[in-house]
Design an enzyme around this catalytic site. Structure first.
Site, PDB file in Angstrom:
ATOM      1  N   TYR A 165     -72.141  55.587-131.018  1.00 24.60           N
ATOM      2  CA  TYR A 165     -71.641  56.126-132.806  1.00 24.60           C
ATOM      3  C   TYR A 165     -70.647  56.735-132.738  1.00 24.60           C
ATOM      4  O   TYR A 165     -69.766  56.587-133.961  1.00 24.60           O
ATOM      5  CB  TYR A 165     -73.023  56.564-133.405  1.00 24.60           C
ATOM      6  N   LYS A 169     -67.093  56.174-133.446  1.00 29.23           N
ATOM      7  CA  LYS A 169     -65.702  56.387-135.101  1.00 29.23           C
ATOM      8  C   LYS A 169     -64.805  57.695-134.860  1.00 29.23           C
ATOM      9  O   LYS A 169     -64.205  57.719-135.498  1.00 29.23           O
ATOM     10  CB  LYS A 169     -67.157  57.616-135.591  1.00 29.23           C
TER      11      LYS A 169
END
Ligand SMILES: NC(=O)c1ccc[n+]([C@@H]2O[C@H](COP(=O)([O-])OP(=O)(O)OC[C@H]3O[C@@H](n4cnc5c(N)ncnc54)[C@H](OP(=O)(O)O)[C@@H]3O)[C@@H](O)[C@H]2O)c1
Length: 266
Positions: A165, A169
């Site tokens: 994740y 990002k």
């Protein structure tokens, strides 16, 4: 009539963007969901409002996004003022693992899934709606990033978990920079924003994840001694993000900021 498209609008922060923006009767608000049949709350909101429209597209599906953009164009006369890229993939069962501790069979999968939605999906969404944004008045594109994608925060707070994740990002922040540079001359403002730590959990996490979340909270409290230790509710986070969005100028295009409009992430 300012127009907005919000992805991932069925729940959490995305739903709250639709709700708050639709309070202004002049706004036309499009909530994009990947599955209309399960977007009950949003459909109810749309039923009770004259300015909310619900569209379906998985952001990993470029063709579905183009079709959604065509639907928006029919209602807005080919324009769009603001695109809010909110939808994201976060693997919930393994987010407490560090990259070295990842089961081999899931490492590449979770990295690919995160990239497919959080990076490629956002690029596909931007490309699908760009022709409309170029004809819009406001000309703003927001991408919901995360403090977990901030290199300094990860290093200084000491966040080794949620690798796939966080990597996606961090990459998203670069995507925003690329678009900002490309479209600066056309006056289109691109911004990455972290919404803060926001209470959008749908249920309690598995015990192993819970233990690591408690440890992370301890580290955050040490690093940010003035933080009250509580997550924001979506209502407050979205209100703050909309203030940042409204103030954002072309000079700031490409920046990565928090809900405060700066680098204070809590
Ligand atoms: N909550 C926080 O504390 C926090 C912190 C930092 C950053 N963020 C970022 O803020 C944004 C919103 O967070 P949230 O907590 O509201 O997330 P959430 O509750 O997990 O909701 C995510 C939304 O994205 C949608 N989505 C996922 N994959 C999709 C796909 N392939 N195509 C279309 N839609 C898809 C989901 O659809 P379904 O409803 O169909 O599953 C859901 O509506 C995300 O970008 C997240 O990374 C959140």
């Amino acid at each position: 009539m300012p127009s907005y498209v919000i992805t991932g609008a069925a729940r959490g922060i995305g739903f709250e963007f639709v709700r708050q923006l639709s309070v202004q009767p002049d706004n036309v608000v499009f909530g994009l969901v990947r599955n209309k049949s399960t977007a009950t709350k949003l459909l109810e909101l749309a039923d009770g409002s004259s300015n909310v429209h619900v569209l379906q597209a998985d952001i990993a599906d470029a063709q579905a996004l183009k079709e959604a953009a065509t639907e928006v164009a029919k209602i807005t006369d080919g324009t769009l003022d603001c695109l809010i890229n909110n939808a994201a993939f976060l693997e919930m069962e393994r987010r407490h693992l560090t990259l070295d501790a990842y089961p081999e069979e899931f490492l590449a999968k979770d990295l690919r899934d995160s990239f497919e939605v959080n990076v490629i999906g956002v690029i596909q969404t931007v490309n699908a709606f760009l022709p409309l944004i170029r004809k819009g008045t406001m000309k703003k594109v927001l991408a919901l990033s995360s403090a977990q994608g901030d290199l300094d925060a990860a290093l200084n707070v000491g966040i080794a978990i949620a690798g796939p994740y966080s990597v996606s990002k961090a990459a998203l922040n670069m995507v925003v920079v690329k678009y900002a540079v490309r479209f600066r001359d056309e006056g289109i403002v691109f911004l990455s924003i972290s919404p803060g730590l926001v209470n959008t959990q749908q249920g309690p996490p598995p015990p192993a994840v819970q233990a690591e979340m408690v440890a992370l909270k301890d580290r955050l409290e040490k690093f940010y001694p003035d933080w009250n230790g509580k997550p924001l509710e979506p209502e407050e986070s979205v209100r703050m993000q909309l203030e940042v969005l409204e103030k954002a100028t072309i000079e700031e295009s490409g920046a990565f900021v928090s809900q405060h409009g700066n680098k204070y992430w809590m």
